[in-house]
Design a protein around this motif. Structure first.
Motif: not given
Length: 232
Positions: A62-75
Motif C-alpha cells: 500500500t502507499v502507507e507501507e511504502v512510506y513506512n518501509e522505505f528510507d527515502f521516497v522520490v515522487a
C-alpha cells in the motif's frame, strides 16, 4: 549503495507494467513494487519479455507501507508548482539531480510513479522526500509510464556505494511530530500549519538526515522548550 525500488501506483494497463519490468532489467534494476495494480496476465508477461522474473517477483504494497518501509521516497510528477508559495510540487529536481542526491544513501529508496491518466495525488506527494520531474517539450509533454521509468533507471544506473545510514522513517516521523508539537508551543498560526509542515518535510527530506542529525534537532527543540517553560 542505495537499494532502489520502482513503485507503480495503481497502474491502469498491464502492458505498461510489463514494459516497466523490461526497462528496469535493461538498466540492472529488479525491485518492482505495485500498489493496487490492474489485473496482470498474458499481455504483461509478453511485454516484460526476458524480465518476466522482475514482473513475477513484484512486491504488493500500500502507499502507507511504502512510506513506512522505505528510507527515502522520490515522487515523480509531470505537473509542478509555479511558485514556492505552493510547496506541494515544489521544489522539484530533474532525474540527473536525483542521482546526485540519492547516490550516497546507504538505505532503501523508492521511486514513485503515478497513474497513467492523472499521476500522483497530493496526498501521495505530500510525504515524499523529493519531487522529480522529467523535462519534456511543451509540444507533447506527457510521457508513457514505462518511458518515464526508463529515463529514471538510466540516470540511476551504476550508482556508487553509499557511505552512511539515514534516519529511518520511524525516526523521521518522530521528528516531524516533535516539530508539529513545537509549532503549537510557539503559537504558530493554524491556517499556516499544513503548508509549514509540507515545507519542513521537503527541506528535511532532501537533506537526508542521519540518525545523529535527527537526534540533534530533537535536542535543539527540547532545549528551546525548556527555556520557554522556565521563562514562564
Amino acid at each position: 549503495m542505495p537499494e532502489i525500488s520502482i513503485v507503480l501506483i495503481e497502474p491502469l494497463y498491464e502492458g505498461n507494467v510489463g514494459f516497466t519490468a523490461r526497462v528496469m532489467k535493461n538498466f540492472g534494476f529488479t525491485r518492482l513494487v505495485l500498489v493496487n495494480p490492474c489485473a496482470l496476465g498474458d499481455d504483461a508477461i509478453m511485454r516484460a519479455s526476458h524480465a518476466r522474473d522482475v514482473l513475477e517477483g513484484a512486491q504488493r504494497m500500500t502507499v502507507e507501507e511504502v512510506y513506512n518501509e522505505f528510507d527515502f521516497v522520490v515522487a515523480t510528477t509531470g505537473e509542478v508548482s509555479k511558485s514556492v508559495c505552493t510547496p506541494m510540487r515544489m521544489p522539484y529536481y530533474a532525474p540527473a539531480e536525483v542521482r546526485e542526491i540519492v547516490g550516497d544513501i546507504d538505505g532503501t529508496v523508492a521511486i514513485l510513479f503515478g497513474r497513467e491518466n492523472w499521476g500522483l495525488a497530493n496526498t501521495e506527494l505530500k510525504r515524499a522526500n523529493l519531487i522529480c520531474t522529467i523535462p519534456t517539450s511543451e509540444i507533447y509533454p506527457i510521457l508513457n509510464l514505462s518511458h518515464a521509468v526508463g529515463i529514471l533507471c538510466y540516470e540511476l544506473a551504476n550508482l556508487p556505494r553509499g557511505t552512511y545510514p539515514l534516519a529511518s522513517p520511524v525516526e523521521m516521523d518522530s521528528l516531524y511530530r516533535h516539530i508539529d508539537a513545537f509549532l503549537n508551543r510557539i503559537d504558530h498560526p493554524d491556517f499556516k500549519r499544513e503548508n509549514t509542515m509540507t515545507l519542513i518535510r521537503r527541506v528535511l527530506g532532501r537533506t537526508k538526515l542521519t540518525i545523529r542529525e535527527a537526534s540533534t534537532l530533537h535536542g535543539l527543540m527540547r532545549r528551546t522548550e525548556w527555556h520557554l517553560e522556565n521563562k514562564e
